[in-house]
Design a protein around this motif. Structure first.
Motif, short mmCIF file in Angstrom:
data_model
loop_
_atom_site.label_atom_id
_atom_site.label_comp_id
_atom_site.label_asym_id
_atom_site.label_seq_id
_atom_site.Cartn_x
_atom_site.Cartn_y
_atom_site.Cartn_z
N GLY A 59 -2.86 2.98 -8.20
CA GLY A 59 -4.29 2.77 -8.44
C GLY A 59 -4.66 1.34 -8.77
N VAL A 87 -7.95 15.68 13.12
CA VAL A 87 -8.15 15.25 14.50
C VAL A 87 -6.89 15.65 15.28
CG1 VAL A 87 -8.52 13.28 16.03
CG2 VAL A 87 -9.64 13.35 13.79
N GLY A 109 -0.17 -3.52 -0.36
CA GLY A 109 -0.68 -2.28 0.24
C GLY A 109 -2.19 -2.14 0.25
N TYR A 157 4.39 -3.26 2.99
CA TYR A 157 3.72 -3.30 1.68
C TYR A 157 4.66 -2.99 0.53
CZ TYR A 157 2.84 1.87 1.69
OH TYR A 157 2.94 3.23 1.70
N GLY A 166 -8.36 7.35 3.24
CA GLY A 166 -7.63 6.55 2.25
C GLY A 166 -8.44 5.29 1.97
C1 LIG Z 1 4.01 5.89 -4.21
C2 LIG Z 1 3.15 4.76 -3.75
C3 LIG Z 1 2.60 3.90 -4.69
C4 LIG Z 1 1.80 2.83 -4.25
N1 LIG Z 1 1.23 2.03 -5.18
C5 LIG Z 1 0.42 1.02 -4.79
C6 LIG Z 1 -0.27 0.22 -5.72
O1 LIG Z 1 -0.19 0.40 -6.92
N2 LIG Z 1 -1.02 -0.81 -5.27
C7 LIG Z 1 -1.17 -1.07 -3.94
O2 LIG Z 1 -1.85 -2.03 -3.58
N3 LIG Z 1 -0.58 -0.28 -3.00
C8 LIG Z 1 0.20 0.75 -3.40
N4 LIG Z 1 0.79 1.54 -2.46
C9 LIG Z 1 0.48 1.32 -1.04
C10 LIG Z 1 -0.92 1.88 -0.72
O3 LIG Z 1 -1.03 3.15 -1.31
C11 LIG Z 1 -1.15 1.97 0.78
O4 LIG Z 1 -0.88 0.74 1.38
C12 LIG Z 1 -2.60 2.36 1.08
O5 LIG Z 1 -2.97 3.46 0.30
C13 LIG Z 1 -2.78 2.68 2.55
O6 LIG Z 1 -4.08 3.16 2.73
P1 LIG Z 1 -4.53 3.74 4.13
O7 LIG Z 1 -5.98 4.05 4.02
O8 LIG Z 1 -4.10 2.83 5.22
O9 LIG Z 1 -3.67 5.07 4.34
P2 LIG Z 1 -3.65 6.48 3.58
O10 LIG Z 1 -4.09 6.36 2.19
O11 LIG Z 1 -2.31 7.06 3.85
O12 LIG Z 1 -4.76 7.33 4.33
C14 LIG Z 1 -4.56 7.86 5.61
C15 LIG Z 1 -5.56 8.97 5.82
O13 LIG Z 1 -5.55 9.39 7.20
C16 LIG Z 1 -5.66 10.80 7.23
N5 LIG Z 1 -5.19 11.29 8.53
C17 LIG Z 1 -4.00 11.04 9.14
N6 LIG Z 1 -3.95 11.71 10.30
C18 LIG Z 1 -5.11 12.40 10.42
C19 LIG Z 1 -5.64 13.29 11.39
N7 LIG Z 1 -4.96 13.65 12.49
N8 LIG Z 1 -6.88 13.81 11.21
C20 LIG Z 1 -7.61 13.48 10.10
N9 LIG Z 1 -7.14 12.65 9.14
C21 LIG Z 1 -5.91 12.12 9.30
C22 LIG Z 1 -4.83 11.25 6.04
O14 LIG Z 1 -5.14 12.56 5.69
C23 LIG Z 1 -5.28 10.22 5.00
O15 LIG Z 1 -6.49 10.59 4.40
C24 LIG Z 1 1.59 2.62 -2.85
C25 LIG Z 1 2.13 3.50 -1.92
C26 LIG Z 1 2.91 4.56 -2.36
C27 LIG Z 1 3.48 5.49 -1.33
#
Ligand SMILES: Cc1cc2nc3c(=O)[nH]c(=O)nc-3n(C[C@H](O)[C@H](O)[C@H](O)COP(=O)(O)OP(=O)(O)OC[C@H]3O[C@@H](n4cnc5c(N)ncnc54)[C@H](O)[C@@H]3O)c2cc1C
Length: 444
Positions: free
Chosen positions: A43, A299, A427, A421, A11
């Motif tokens: 996005g 993982v 977020g 968030y 992510g």
């Molecule tokens: C509907 C929605 C709309 C949003 N809109 C916005 C916005 O417009 N602007 C904004 O700033 N924020 C927004 N957010 C919040 C934002 O999307 C999140 O805060 C941010 O994407 C989090 O990123 P991350 O990398 O922490 O997690 P994630 O994007 O959830 O990534 C986690 C990753 O870990 C991987 N993973 C988990 N467990 C394992 C495993 N065991 N083995 C391998 N891989 C694993 C998953 O597959 C994934 O790729 C929104 C959230 C939602 C739900």
């Protein structure tokens, strides 16, 4: 197999961390089991929109300063030095790091030929499919063009697509008209219209991604431009549901020339084309830096003592052991899969790290139900959504005693505790900034 840095999660947090570590010359592997929150997002990059009380920040920098001063357990405080650091120093360090990380993000997007616009010193309000607004910090130029400041005192037309059920331009225009006065925006006129998209006529189940792909085809785009010309007599601004996957900026320019108006994209709900584009861009930037991104790598176990020695990774039907010097946990929260419910309790999915609520309570013996309010939309959000793992100022997951659980493990993004968030609109800001810092720390 052995790498220098193993990033769990692709992510916003994981891909940022991976790019930074790869730019330092390290051999980086990113494993992703499936999509998480980033691909579902609108996005745009929210950094700090609201206090939990609902107070609207004029700018992200104001938000970061207030949060870092007042909320000791928020990731923006932790990166500024943590609980033991003097508040003023914490505020200064935090803001400095947030500015650096977001500048780096914008540059990385430029390197893959996409313009993110906006400033940490001014939040803008952007409009979505239902005609409501949210504060955000950075947006692709295709969305930024439609921020509400631009729409004041002008005529706006919301254009929908016949047969695309996710977006009703009539409802959107009505809702926009109702809400705008409260935000001191006075459009001259607000209208709506419908277009046919060549190749999709006559259907009632069109997906946003299909419209976006049609936009990327130059011949179809030309016809869409002609349709716009025919349908719309005159307008200062035209809002469209999506501008394309591959070349949204160019597509918007083409449509703007055809219609003789400013054309912009709305932010959308899942499945979101701008969210999909953002993941692809972050991935491309990480790969260009040399990181290897592997989808379908889950993982499933960790071999640890005081350090993480290796991870067990399920690839198809095989389990492979992969070793690294340093590991970055960027597994997300509930959507990503980094946090999970197990027998009514909240757990961290991979290392069984202790999980905390934002007030610092260890949740080992707290039933998940207690983290939910009876009110569906409580002020500041449900406690569950600000729960996660605790980290020190280096972003190492820590135990109750405040000591790193594993010496070579860092964490970033929405697996962290201390912020909500959804309520704050922070977020991507937290994900990108902590991803940036985790990438630097992992690089030594
Ligand atoms: C509907 C929605 C709309 C949003 N809109 C916005 C916005 O417009 N602007 C904004 O700033 N924020 C927004 N957010 C919040 C934002 O999307 C999140 O805060 C941010 O994407 C989090 O990123 P991350 O990398 O922490 O997690 P994630 O994007 O959830 O990534 C986690 C990753 O870990 C991987 N993973 C988990 N467990 C394992 C495993 N065991 N083995 C391998 N891989 C694993 C998953 O597959 C994934 O790729 C929104 C959230 C939602 C739900």
């Amino acid at each position: 197999m052995k790498v220098d840095v193993f990033v769990i999660g692709a992510g916003a947090a994981g891909l940022t961390a991976a790019r930074i570590a790869a730019e330092k010359g390290l051999k980086v592997l990113v494993a992703e089991k499936g999509s998480g929150a980033t691909i579902q997002s609108s996005g745009v990059i929210d950094v700090a929109g609201y206090l939990p009380s609902g107070f609207l920040f004029a700018s992200a920098s104001e938000g970061v300063r207030i949060i870092a001063r007042e909320n000791k357990s928020h990731p923006y405080s932790i990166i500024g030095g943590g609980q033991e650091t003097e508040p003023e120093k914490r505020v200064k360090e935090s803001e400095k790091l947030v500015r650096k990380a977001l500048k780096d993000f914008v540059e990385s997007m430029n390197s893959v030929r996409v313009n993110f616009m906006g400033s940490l010193d001014e939040n803008v309000l952007v409009t979505n499919f239902v005609g409501t607004f949210k504060p955000t910090c950075l947006c692709p130029s295709t969305i930024y063009n439609g921020n509400t400041k631009n729409l004041d005192n002008s005529s706006v037309i919301f254009v929908g697509v016949k047969g695309f059920p996710d977006y009703d331009p009539k409802f959107c225009a009505q809702s926009f008209s109702d809400i705008a006065p409260g935000l001191k925006i006075k459009p001259k006129s607000v209208n709506h219209a419908y277009l046919d998209i060549p190749g999709l006529e006559g259907r009632g189940d069109i997906l946003a991604i299909e419209i976006a792909r049609r936009m990327d085809d130059p011949e179809t785009l030309e016809k869409i431009g002609q349709n716009l010309q025919k349908r719309i007599e005159s307008a200062d601004h035209i809002a469209i549901p999506t501008a394309g996957v591959k070349s949204p900026e160019e597509n918007i320019k083409t449509l703007a020339e055809a219609a003789g108006a400013n054309v912009f994209e709305l932010t959308s709900f899942p499945p979101s084309v701008p969210g999909y584009r953002l993941v692809k861009l972050l991935e491309k930037a990480a790969q260009n830096a040399g990181a290897s991104v592997r989808r379908g790598y889950k993982v499933v176990g960790a071999n640890c003592n005081k350090m993480v020695k290796s991870l067990k990774v399920e690839i198809g039907r095989k389990i492979t052991e992969i070793e690294a010097d340093v590991y970055i946990l960027a597994s997300g929260s509930f959507l990503g899969g980094g946090l999970k419910e197990e027998k009514d309790f909240l757990k961290e999915s991979m290392f069984n790290l202790p999980v905390y609520s934002s007030d610092g309570t260890n949740l080992e013996e707290v039933c998940l139900e207690k983290l939910l309010s009876r009110n569906v939309f409580p002020m500041g959000g449900h406690k569950l959504f600000s729960s996660g793992i605790n980290v020190n100022e280096k972003l190492q997951p820590i135990s109750d005693k405040g000591e790193p659980v594993y010496g070579n493990l860092y964490a970033a993004g929405s697996v962290l505790s201390g912020y909500n968030y959804i309520a704050e609109k922070s977020g991507m800001g937290v994900a990108i900034v902590t991803g940036y810092l985790a990438g630097l720390n992992a690089s030594g």
